[in-house]
Design a protein around this motif. Structure first.
Motif, mmCIF file in Angstrom:
data_model
loop_
_atom_site.group_PDB
_atom_site.id
_atom_site.type_symbol
_atom_site.label_atom_id
_atom_site.label_comp_id
_atom_site.label_asym_id
_atom_site.label_seq_id
_atom_site.Cartn_x
_atom_site.Cartn_y
_atom_site.Cartn_z
ATOM 1 N N UNK A 16 0.857 -1.241 0.136
ATOM 2 C CA UNK A 16 -0.107 0.023 -0.088
ATOM 3 C C UNK A 16 0.717 1.258 -0.107
ATOM 4 N N UNK A 19 2.500 1.624 -3.401
ATOM 5 C CA UNK A 19 1.565 2.395 -4.532
ATOM 6 C C UNK A 19 0.999 3.706 -4.066
ATOM 7 N N UNK A 20 0.942 4.006 -2.816
ATOM 8 C CA UNK A 20 0.512 5.411 -2.533
ATOM 9 C C UNK A 20 1.710 6.508 -2.665
ATOM 10 N N UNK A 71 3.057 11.706 -1.923
ATOM 11 C CA UNK A 71 1.793 11.461 -2.172
ATOM 12 C C UNK A 71 1.107 12.734 -3.082
ATOM 13 N N UNK A 72 1.389 13.873 -2.779
ATOM 14 C CA UNK A 72 0.780 14.995 -3.552
ATOM 15 C C UNK A 72 1.516 15.222 -4.744
ATOM 16 N N UNK A 73 2.665 14.576 -5.234
ATOM 17 C CA UNK A 73 3.174 14.753 -6.562
ATOM 18 C C UNK A 73 3.753 16.131 -6.356
ATOM 19 N N UNK A 74 4.397 16.589 -5.445
ATOM 20 C CA UNK A 74 5.026 18.056 -5.408
ATOM 21 C C UNK A 74 6.418 17.680 -4.994
ATOM 22 N N UNK A 87 -0.904 16.194 7.908
ATOM 23 C CA UNK A 87 -1.884 15.629 7.210
ATOM 24 C C UNK A 87 -1.531 14.545 6.182
ATOM 25 N N UNK A 88 -0.486 14.441 5.556
ATOM 26 C CA UNK A 88 -0.042 13.748 4.606
ATOM 27 C C UNK A 88 0.273 12.274 5.289
ATOM 28 N N UNK A 91 -2.967 10.803 6.576
ATOM 29 C CA UNK A 91 -3.725 10.074 5.195
ATOM 30 C C UNK A 91 -2.926 9.047 4.840
ATOM 31 N N UNK A 94 -4.118 6.451 7.656
ATOM 32 C CA UNK A 94 -5.585 5.912 7.080
ATOM 33 C C UNK A 94 -5.565 4.906 5.968
ATOM 34 N N UNK A 95 -5.005 5.285 4.913
ATOM 35 C CA UNK A 95 -4.866 4.356 3.872
ATOM 36 C C UNK A 95 -4.489 2.976 4.260
ATOM 37 N N UNK A 98 -6.811 0.927 6.829
ATOM 38 C CA UNK A 98 -8.059 0.048 6.176
ATOM 39 C C UNK A 98 -7.691 -0.988 5.745
ATOM 40 N N UNK A 99 -6.641 -1.125 5.079
ATOM 41 C CA UNK A 99 -5.957 -2.388 4.345
ATOM 42 C C UNK A 99 -5.495 -3.432 5.176
ATOM 43 N N UNK A 102 -8.533 -5.331 6.926
ATOM 44 C CA UNK A 102 -8.848 -6.111 6.121
ATOM 45 C C UNK A 102 -8.095 -7.423 5.820
ATOM 46 N N UNK B 11 -9.441 15.627 4.876
ATOM 47 C CA UNK B 11 -7.814 15.818 4.702
ATOM 48 C C UNK B 11 -7.600 16.665 3.362
ATOM 49 N N UNK B 13 -4.524 16.651 1.924
ATOM 50 C CA UNK B 13 -4.003 16.095 1.040
ATOM 51 C C UNK B 13 -4.932 15.227 -0.031
ATOM 52 N N UNK B 14 -5.970 14.477 0.459
ATOM 53 C CA UNK B 14 -6.819 13.881 -0.269
ATOM 54 C C UNK B 14 -7.550 14.769 -1.295
ATOM 55 N N UNK B 17 -5.275 15.249 -3.965
ATOM 56 C CA UNK B 17 -4.566 14.329 -4.576
ATOM 57 C C UNK B 17 -5.799 13.743 -5.545
ATOM 58 N N UNK B 20 -5.848 16.404 -8.394
ATOM 59 C CA UNK B 20 -4.879 16.196 -9.377
ATOM 60 C C UNK B 20 -5.157 14.773 -10.301
ATOM 61 N N UNK B 87 -10.499 4.458 2.444
ATOM 62 C CA UNK B 87 -9.841 3.073 2.637
ATOM 63 C C UNK B 87 -10.527 1.907 3.533
ATOM 64 N N UNK B 88 -11.838 2.587 4.097
ATOM 65 C CA UNK B 88 -12.670 2.083 5.114
ATOM 66 C C UNK B 88 -13.611 1.248 4.462
ATOM 67 N N UNK B 107 -11.594 2.632 -3.734
ATOM 68 C CA UNK B 107 -10.694 2.242 -2.853
ATOM 69 C C UNK B 107 -9.338 3.056 -2.908
ATOM 70 N N UNK B 108 -8.807 3.567 -1.777
ATOM 71 C CA UNK B 108 -7.494 4.208 -1.671
ATOM 72 C C UNK B 108 -6.644 3.190 -1.466
ATOM 73 N N UNK B 109 -5.512 3.085 -2.027
ATOM 74 C CA UNK B 109 -5.128 4.221 -2.976
ATOM 75 C C UNK B 109 -5.650 3.898 -4.409
#
Lengths: 154, 129
Positions: A16, A19-20, A71-74, A87-88, A91, A94-95, A98-99, A102, B11, B13-14, B17, B20, B87-88, B107-109
């Motif tokens: 993850x 990928x992010x 993450x932001x591509x900056x 914040x990044x 995030x 956060x991503x 979730x995974x 699961x 967020x 950030x989100x 993204x 973008x 993602x949840x 789903x993120x990402x």
């Protein structure tokens, strides 16, 4: 944490995050993690439902701009406020969270993620985390990172 | 046709993204509006013409599920495509949201291509120039 569970979590986390953030990581033993003298920060979030507990990503402060920029591509230099960096990192957690849930409880598991928190980790707490069986060590683009998973025993 | 798109996530950030990804994917964007939570999004919807909403689930003040409940109660969700980006996204929760009228779940990402696919699907875009 069992070895099988650790391997599954490590695999999910790295997949993850790569990928992010397009940053590459690998697992490392906790005793190979070097605690640089700079402040370390953590993003931590609680989750509840099929499984209950918390997950944290802990990194040296200097890794945050690279994570946020990817993450932001900056460019890291364009990230001018600490809020953007925090914040990044929240995030990314956060991503990942979730995974991870699961991975632990299955894709059909019903769960809720609570708002992630960001804070500086006290030095003594950082040392404790390196000794904690619920911690896992990684490098991300050769920089150290800790993942800490606390599950409520039910 | 250019779409006015509302991004609902606490967020920055989100929101950045997704904006973008929409641009990279070549989605024809009119205006992008942003809201930090469901309540703020409802205020934007009262004020502006919005064609498509991307919303998170976990947010303070009013989360994504309550936001969708409000849109369903008013009937707005029948005409306003809502896409959940989260993602949840456990199976039962996604099904609950779809039963209430949510058109799609990402789903993120995610990649710009996935965002393009979902925009095409929910907005009925059939050809690209």
């Amino acid at each position: 944490m069992s070895e099988d569970r650790q391997q599954a979590l490590a695999s999910t986390f790295l997949h993850i995050v790569e990928k992010l953030t397009f940053m590459f990581g690998e697992p490392v033993a906790l005793d190979e993690i070097e605690l640089s003298p700079e402040p370390w920060v953590e993003a931590r979030m609680q989750f509840e439902g099929a499984v209950n507990g918390s997950l944290a990503v802990i990194v040296p402060e200097s890794l945050q701009p690279e994570i946020a920029a990817n993450i932001l591509g900056l460019e890291a230099a364009d990230l001018t406020t600490p809020d953007m960096l925090a914040d990044a990192l929240r995030e990314m957690l956060n991503v990942v969270c979730g995974h991870v849930i699961m991975t632990l409880a299955g894709a059909e598991a019903d769960f809720k993620l609570l708002a992630p928190q960001h804070q500086v980790v006290p030095r003594e707490r950082l040392a404790d985390l390196l000794e904690d069986a619920d911690s896992m060590g990684f490098t991300l683009d050769d920089e150290p990172l800790l993942l800490h998973l606390e599950l409520e025993r039910g | 046709m250019a779409f006015n798109i509302l991004l609902v996530d606490d967020s920055l950030t989100v929101r950045s993204v997704i904006a973008k990804a929409l641009r990279l994917a070549g989605v024809d964007i009119g205006q992008i509006y942003e809201a930090c939570h469901g309540a703020e999004a409802l205020t934007v919807l009262e004020r502006e013409w919005i064609d498509l909403v991307f919303a998170d689930i976990s947010m303070p003040v009013m989360d994504g599920e309550e936001f969708v409940d409000r849109l369903a109660a008013s009937g707005a969700i029948e005409h306003l495509p809502v896409v959940i980006v989260s993602s949840a996204g456990s199976g039962p929760r996604i099904q609950r949201l779809k039963d209430k009228g949510v058109r799609a779940y990402v789903q993120k990402p995610f990649t710009p291509e996935q965002i393009r696919e979902v925009v095409d699907k929910v907005m009925g875009v059939t050809n690209h120039e």
